[in-house]
Design an enzyme around this catalytic site. Structure first.
Site, mmCIF file in Angstrom:
data_model
loop_
_atom_site.group_PDB
_atom_site.id
_atom_site.type_symbol
_atom_site.label_atom_id
_atom_site.label_comp_id
_atom_site.label_asym_id
_atom_site.label_seq_id
_atom_site.Cartn_x
_atom_site.Cartn_y
_atom_site.Cartn_z
ATOM 1 N N GLY A 12 0.701 3.934 3.462
ATOM 2 C CA GLY A 12 1.672 4.703 2.689
ATOM 3 C C GLY A 12 3.088 4.671 3.222
ATOM 4 O O GLY A 12 3.863 5.590 2.952
ATOM 5 N N SER A 13 3.471 3.607 3.916
ATOM 6 C CA SER A 13 4.872 3.573 4.385
ATOM 7 C C SER A 13 5.818 3.453 3.193
ATOM 8 O O SER A 13 6.925 4.008 3.218
ATOM 9 C CB SER A 13 5.102 2.445 5.391
ATOM 10 N N ASN A 14 5.402 2.757 2.148
ATOM 11 C CA ASN A 14 6.255 2.673 0.951
ATOM 12 C C ASN A 14 6.320 4.008 0.221
ATOM 13 O O ASN A 14 7.390 4.400 -0.257
ATOM 14 C CB ASN A 14 5.758 1.569 0.008
ATOM 15 N N MET A 90 -4.829 -1.199 -3.780
ATOM 16 C CA MET A 90 -5.591 -2.428 -3.576
ATOM 17 C C MET A 90 -6.623 -2.701 -4.673
ATOM 18 O O MET A 90 -7.665 -3.289 -4.406
ATOM 19 C CB MET A 90 -6.281 -2.382 -2.197
ATOM 20 N N ILE A 93 -5.530 -3.223 -11.932
ATOM 21 C CA ILE A 93 -5.391 -2.197 -12.971
ATOM 22 C C ILE A 93 -6.095 -2.710 -14.232
ATOM 23 O O ILE A 93 -5.802 -3.802 -14.714
ATOM 24 C CB ILE A 93 -3.894 -1.932 -13.240
ATOM 25 N N ASN A 107 4.706 -2.892 -9.485
ATOM 26 C CA ASN A 107 4.048 -3.142 -8.204
ATOM 27 C C ASN A 107 5.038 -3.809 -7.261
ATOM 28 O O ASN A 107 5.935 -4.519 -7.707
ATOM 29 C CB ASN A 107 2.844 -4.067 -8.407
ATOM 30 N N HIS A 109 5.176 -6.460 -4.027
ATOM 31 C CA HIS A 109 4.340 -7.473 -3.375
ATOM 32 C C HIS A 109 5.142 -8.140 -2.257
ATOM 33 O O HIS A 109 6.295 -8.521 -2.469
ATOM 34 C CB HIS A 109 3.874 -8.511 -4.402
HETATM 35 C C1 GRF Z 1 2.986 -3.394 1.271
HETATM 36 O O1 GRF Z 1 3.301 -4.509 2.058
HETATM 37 C C2 GRF Z 1 3.023 -3.740 -0.192
HETATM 38 O O2 GRF Z 1 3.930 -4.750 -0.501
HETATM 39 C C3 GRF Z 1 1.618 -4.239 -0.443
HETATM 40 O O3 GRF Z 1 0.817 -3.411 0.340
HETATM 41 C C4 GRF Z 1 1.541 -2.952 1.484
HETATM 42 C C5 GRF Z 1 1.401 -1.465 1.543
HETATM 43 O O4 GRF Z 1 1.916 -0.917 2.723
HETATM 44 N N1 GRF Z 1 1.329 -4.228 -1.853
HETATM 45 P P1 GRF Z 1 2.107 0.656 2.870
HETATM 46 O O5 GRF Z 1 0.762 1.305 2.640
HETATM 47 O O6 GRF Z 1 3.121 1.099 1.861
HETATM 48 O O7 GRF Z 1 2.583 0.866 4.279
#
Ligand code: GRF
Length: 196
Positions: A12-14, A90, A93, A107, A109
């Site tokens: 969940g860093s994003n 992961m 959809i 999304n 990527h």
């Molecule tokens: C990210 O690199 C994103 O591009 C990919 O999965 C990873 C998720 O990382 N789809 P996080 O859980 O947001 O740290």
């Protein structure tokens, strides 16, 4: 203001970066929900700390994949979600969700699509020893990382980097790019008069 639902399965860093971007006003939207398919995921706490309502549900715990989608769609519709933002989700959809949110599921990527789709975009680019990789934000369709590209950011790979260095650089770009793309989407909706 539009309502955004985040979907994530892992660290969940994003999601964290999006929470911070929203708090600091880099885009104006309500983060109304997190959908997570993995009970163990660290992202759940991150969302709860930000007071985001969380649905933790794996398709494995439902009678069918379709039943999972139906529950998720109900959860989203109850919260009047306008946009779904996948951030490390992961799973593919399925058709019901795609139909309920046409061109409304994006999304991120970690490669320059169409190069290196799939689960290991960063490692695959690293092992292929390409000089340049990057990050793509795209609309989700029925394929794996095949939908229409919204934005890309490039990154030159320093030959001295190990895989961990590349991962760190890619994540920095993701955390900057995703809020920018969401802001751009909201601005376009405003131009069309679809939001105030
Ligand atoms: C990210 O690199 C994103 O591009 C990919 O999965 C990873 C998720 O990382 N789809 P996080 O859980 O947001 O740290």
């Amino acid at each position: 203001m539009i309502n955004i639902a985040l979907f994530a399965s892992g660290t969940g860093s994003n999601v964290q970066a999006l929470i911070e971007a929203q708090k600091s006003g880099r885009f104006q939207a309500n983060l109304v929900a997190l959908v997570c398919d993995n009970k163990q995921a660290a992202v759940i706490d991150k969302a709860r700390q930000a007071k985001i309502q969380v649905l933790v549900l794996s398709p494995k715990d439902c009678a069918s994949r379709q039943a999972w989608e139906a529950t998720v769609i109900d959860f989203l519709q109850e919260r009047q979600v306008d946009l779904i933002v996948l951030a490390g989700f992961m799973r593919i959809i399925g058709p019901d969700l795609l139909q309920a949110y046409p061109q409304r599921i994006m999304n991120i990527h970690p490669s320059l699509l169409p190069d290196f789709p799939g689960r290991n975009g960063i490692r695959d680019a690293f092992e292929a020893q390409v000089e340049e990789t990057g990050v793509t934000v795209h609309w989700v369709d029925e394929g794996i990382d095949t939908g229409e590209i919204i934005a890309q950011a490039k990154l030159k790979i320093d030959p001295n980097w190990g895989l961990a260095d590349l991962e760190a650089e890619i994540h920095k770009i993701e955390h900057r790019l995703y809020p920018e793309v969401i802001k751009e989407f909201i601005d376009q909706m405003k131009t069309k008069g679809a939001v105030q």
